[in-house]
Design a protein around this motif. Structure first.
Motif, PDB file in Angstrom:
ATOM      1  N   ARG A 241       0.877  -1.180   0.000  1.00  0.00           N
ATOM      2  CA  ARG A 241       0.000   0.000   0.000  1.00  0.00           C
ATOM      3  C   ARG A 241       0.911   1.226   0.000  1.00  0.00           C
ATOM      4  O   ARG A 241       1.677   1.427   0.939  1.00  0.00           O
ATOM      5  CB  ARG A 241      -0.891  -0.007   1.236  1.00  0.00           C
ATOM      6  CG  ARG A 241      -2.169   0.783   1.039  1.00  0.00           C
ATOM      7  CD  ARG A 241      -3.078   0.685   2.250  1.00  0.00           C
ATOM      8  NE  ARG A 241      -2.561   1.508   3.342  1.00  0.00           N
ATOM      9  CZ  ARG A 241      -2.541   1.124   4.620  1.00  0.00           C
ATOM     10  NH1 ARG A 241      -2.963  -0.074   4.972  1.00  0.00           N
ATOM     11  NH2 ARG A 241      -2.067   1.939   5.551  1.00  0.00           N
ATOM     12  N   ASN A 242       0.838   1.968  -1.082  1.00  0.00           N
ATOM     13  CA  ASN A 242       1.765   3.074  -1.280  1.00  0.00           C
ATOM     14  C   ASN A 242       1.446   4.249  -0.340  1.00  0.00           C
ATOM     15  O   ASN A 242       0.326   4.762  -0.327  1.00  0.00           O
ATOM     16  CB  ASN A 242       1.688   3.534  -2.740  1.00  0.00           C
ATOM     17  CG  ASN A 242       2.815   4.476  -3.104  1.00  0.00           C
ATOM     18  OD1 ASN A 242       3.032   5.473  -2.421  1.00  0.00           O
ATOM     19  ND2 ASN A 242       3.542   4.154  -4.163  1.00  0.00           N
ATOM     20  N   ALA A 243       2.451   4.654   0.465  1.00  0.00           N
ATOM     21  CA  ALA A 243       2.217   5.744   1.432  1.00  0.00           C
ATOM     22  C   ALA A 243       2.329   7.123   0.792  1.00  0.00           C
ATOM     23  O   ALA A 243       1.815   8.103   1.327  1.00  0.00           O
ATOM     24  CB  ALA A 243       3.233   5.632   2.576  1.00  0.00           C
ATOM     25  N   ILE A 244       2.999   7.202  -0.354  1.00  0.00           N
ATOM     26  CA  ILE A 244       3.228   8.523  -0.949  1.00  0.00           C
ATOM     27  C   ILE A 244       1.957   9.085  -1.586  1.00  0.00           C
ATOM     28  O   ILE A 244       1.654  10.279  -1.454  1.00  0.00           O
ATOM     29  CB  ILE A 244       4.374   8.448  -1.994  1.00  0.00           C
ATOM     30  CG1 ILE A 244       5.714   8.199  -1.271  1.00  0.00           C
ATOM     31  CG2 ILE A 244       4.455   9.720  -2.820  1.00  0.00           C
ATOM     32  CD1 ILE A 244       6.915   8.084  -2.195  1.00  0.00           C
ATOM     33  N   ILE A 245       1.200   8.207  -2.238  1.00  0.00           N
ATOM     34  CA  ILE A 245       0.044   8.702  -3.004  1.00  0.00           C
ATOM     35  C   ILE A 245      -0.975   9.437  -2.119  1.00  0.00           C
ATOM     36  O   ILE A 245      -1.339  10.584  -2.429  1.00  0.00           O
ATOM     37  CB  ILE A 245      -0.600   7.563  -3.815  1.00  0.00           C
ATOM     38  CG1 ILE A 245       0.412   7.110  -4.892  1.00  0.00           C
ATOM     39  CG2 ILE A 245      -1.913   8.002  -4.466  1.00  0.00           C
ATOM     40  CD1 ILE A 245       0.055   5.811  -5.577  1.00  0.00           C
ATOM     41  N   PRO A 246      -1.423   8.840  -1.003  1.00  0.00           N
ATOM     42  CA  PRO A 246      -2.382   9.600  -0.184  1.00  0.00           C
ATOM     43  C   PRO A 246      -1.795  10.900   0.384  1.00  0.00           C
ATOM     44  O   PRO A 246      -2.516  11.893   0.527  1.00  0.00           O
ATOM     45  CB  PRO A 246      -2.756   8.637   0.952  1.00  0.00           C
ATOM     46  CG  PRO A 246      -1.922   7.434   0.789  1.00  0.00           C
ATOM     47  CD  PRO A 246      -1.199   7.485  -0.504  1.00  0.00           C
ATOM     48  N   LEU A 247      -0.487  10.882   0.660  1.00  0.00           N
ATOM     49  CA  LEU A 247       0.116  12.115   1.172  1.00  0.00           C
ATOM     50  C   LEU A 247       0.077  13.203   0.093  1.00  0.00           C
ATOM     51  O   LEU A 247      -0.255  14.359   0.367  1.00  0.00           O
ATOM     52  CB  LEU A 247       1.562  11.875   1.628  1.00  0.00           C
ATOM     53  CG  LEU A 247       2.238  13.092   2.248  1.00  0.00           C
ATOM     54  CD1 LEU A 247       1.548  13.513   3.550  1.00  0.00           C
ATOM     55  CD2 LEU A 247       3.712  12.835   2.505  1.00  0.00           C
ATOM     56  N   ALA A 248       0.373  12.798  -1.137  1.00  0.00           N
ATOM     57  CA  ALA A 248       0.319  13.761  -2.247  1.00  0.00           C
ATOM     58  C   ALA A 248      -1.108  14.282  -2.414  1.00  0.00           C
ATOM     59  O   ALA A 248      -1.320  15.488  -2.642  1.00  0.00           O
ATOM     60  CB  ALA A 248       0.808  13.099  -3.532  1.00  0.00           C
ATOM     61  N   GLU A 249      -2.079  13.401  -2.240  1.00  0.00           N
ATOM     62  CA  GLU A 249      -3.486  13.835  -2.367  1.00  0.00           C
ATOM     63  C   GLU A 249      -3.851  14.813  -1.252  1.00  0.00           C
ATOM     64  O   GLU A 249      -4.538  15.814  -1.473  1.00  0.00           O
ATOM     65  CB  GLU A 249      -4.418  12.614  -2.346  1.00  0.00           C
ATOM     66  CG  GLU A 249      -4.348  11.819  -3.645  1.00  0.00           C
ATOM     67  CD  GLU A 249      -5.031  10.454  -3.570  1.00  0.00           C
ATOM     68  OE1 GLU A 249      -5.100   9.792  -4.626  1.00  0.00           O
ATOM     69  OE2 GLU A 249      -5.485  10.049  -2.473  1.00  0.00           O
ATOM     70  N   LEU A 250      -3.360  14.504  -0.061  1.00  0.00           N
ATOM     71  CA  LEU A 250      -3.663  15.393   1.064  1.00  0.00           C
ATOM     72  C   LEU A 250      -3.022  16.773   0.856  1.00  0.00           C
ATOM     73  O   LEU A 250      -3.640  17.809   1.097  1.00  0.00           O
ATOM     74  CB  LEU A 250      -3.185  14.761   2.380  1.00  0.00           C
ATOM     75  CG  LEU A 250      -3.378  15.580   3.651  1.00  0.00           C
ATOM     76  CD1 LEU A 250      -4.823  16.033   3.813  1.00  0.00           C
ATOM     77  CD2 LEU A 250      -2.952  14.777   4.885  1.00  0.00           C
ATOM     78  N   ILE A 251      -1.793  16.762   0.371  1.00  0.00           N
ATOM     79  CA  ILE A 251      -1.118  18.047   0.130  1.00  0.00           C
ATOM     80  C   ILE A 251      -1.876  18.851  -0.929  1.00  0.00           C
ATOM     81  O   ILE A 251      -2.050  20.068  -0.799  1.00  0.00           O
ATOM     82  CB  ILE A 251       0.356  17.820  -0.264  1.00  0.00           C
ATOM     83  CG1 ILE A 251       1.135  17.363   0.976  1.00  0.00           C
ATOM     84  CG2 ILE A 251       0.982  19.088  -0.836  1.00  0.00           C
ATOM     85  CD1 ILE A 251       2.547  16.916   0.699  1.00  0.00           C
TER      86      ILE A 251
END
Ligand SMILES: [Zn+2]
Length: 422
Positions: A241-251
């Motif tokens: 489960r990629n942790a970067i993608i949701p962080l990018a979405e949140l940003i």
């Protein structure tokens, strides 16, 4: 009125494309450097230039600081004024130098700092950052303004004032502090909270501009957002489960963060800067962790809880679309906003001095934090004013205008006169 003696030509004009350069004051001066003040005859530009240059030659980039490198130069200045000198180090090499003159009850401190921010990309500099370069009435180099020029100016103030008033009834502290750029824990906070250094009011030549004094500072809130995922081989992303993608979405969601307009309008609003983003270890691994840090500058009336709740609401939007997204938030650093009383004796003394010299002066708040905030919460009111322009601090090709250090010397000496005698 404009002064014909001023050389207003910018060196290497085309190369000075940093943010400060666009603000380089090439407009005619609003003030006359040879002002009608009896203190000006004690102001020695060559000496000021020599002190700034010597200090800048010593690299006190913080971290690590190494403020001890400036100890000898600062000591020499203070000794020449007949000051009583003390040294304080919370950690080896992180030297604070405190000079004191006079013994009267009324006291005032000048607080400058000896540490500087890193020079940044060297190719952005037209001259070596730690080799002071004098051109067109300016000194270029890291710390020329922030805050070594300010120290030279404060020294020059003490010299001019004590020359005119050798037996003044009061006490002046001249402080070359450590660790201002990373929070003052080893600097002014240590001096005030642990070393018993105390004065009634202060002048902080470390913010604002020649025609602008800062009487309030926003609070700082640094938030770290961590996104958690599950690590897997890059060839089988479906197993992780990629942790970067949701962080990018949140940003991306953060762009529309709304903290409302219910705040003290002595401040011009709030700001947000997404300062760092980190995550993953290699292209062929699904990252299990990603982090971002955000710097908020908050006026009185917007609370930490409000900011965290607003971020949380954005995180909920991301989770609504990607239910497995997992975030945690933590606060890395915070300060409270503060507003000084514009009617305080030190701000009134400063304003009288500016009027006496015919210097236009505005009073505003800003998002920076100076040691004035630490002093405020210790019960000490400060005037924050640069003998220069704070837009030139922390940028490549930092410079200070020599005439402005001279004008600052006279302005602060006049302030001392109002403070001690009016
Ligand atoms: Zn500074």
């Amino acid at each position: 009125m404009p002064n014909a003696k001023y050389n207003l030509t910018l060196p290497n004009k085309s190369k000075l494309e940093h943010p400060g350069a666009s603000l380089a004051r090439i407009a005619p001066r609003q003030y006359h450097p040879e002002m009608n003040s009896r203190f000006s005859r004690h102001v020695d530009r060559d000496e000021i230039v020599a002190i700034v240059s010597e200090l800048v030659r010593h690299d006190t980039t913080n971290p690590p600081g190494n403020e001890h490198l400036c100890k000898e130069i600062v000591t020499k200045c203070m000794r020449s004024l007949g000051m009583e000198i003390s040294y304080y180090e919370k950690e080896p090499g992180r030297t604070n130098v405190v000079g004191r003159i006079g013994s009267g009850d009324r006291s005032i401190g000048f607080v400058s700092h000896m540490d500087v921010v890193p020079p940044g990309e060297r190719d952005q500099w037209n001259t070596p950052p730690f080799e002071p370069t004098i051109a067109a009435g300016r000194i270029y180099g890291r710390g020329t303004l922030d805050d070594k020029g300010s120290f030279a100016c404060a020294y020059s103030v003490c010299k001019a004032f004590t020359a005119e008033h050798p037996d003044f009834d009061g006490t002046i502290y001249l402080i070359a502090a450590a660790d201002e750029e990373t929070g003052s824990e080893l600097g002014i906070i240590y001096l005030v909270e642990e070393c018993g250094i105390r004065f009634d009011v202060a002048i902080i030549p470390d913010g604002g501009r020649m025609d602008l004094s800062i009487y309030g500072e926003k609070g700082i809130l640094w938030v770290e957002i961590t996104s958690l995922g599950i690590q897997a081989h890059g060839s089988t992303p479906e197993l992780g489960r990629n942790a970067i993608i949701p962080l990018a979405e949140l940003i991306a969601q953060m762009k529309s963060l709304d903290l409302g307009a219910q705040y003290d309008h002595a401040f011009d609003g709030w700001t947000m800067n997404i300062g760092t983003i980190q995550g993953g270890s290699s292209a062929n691994t699904v990252p299990s962790r990603a982090r971002a840090t955000i710097d908020f500058r908050l006026p009185a009336g917007i609370t930490k809880e409000q900011v965290l709740a607003a971020i949380d609401a954005k995180a909920s939007l991301v989770r609504a679309a990607s239910p497995q997204a997992e975030f945690s938030m933590s606060v890395l650093h915070e300060t409270e906003p503060h507003l000084s009383d514009k009617n305080s004796v030190i701000i009134r003394s400063f304003d009288q001095a500016a009027r006496r010299l015919g210097l236009p002066m505005k009073y505003e708040t800003f998002g920076g934090n100076t040691v004035a905030k630490n002093l405020f919460f210790a019960g000490i009111t400060s005037v924050v004013h640069y003998p220069g322009d704070d837009k030139l601090a922390h940028v490549p090709n930092e410079f200070v205008i020599i005439d402005e250090l001279a004008v600052g010397s006279v302005l602060y000496a006049e302030t001392l006169e109002s403070y001690f005698f009016d």
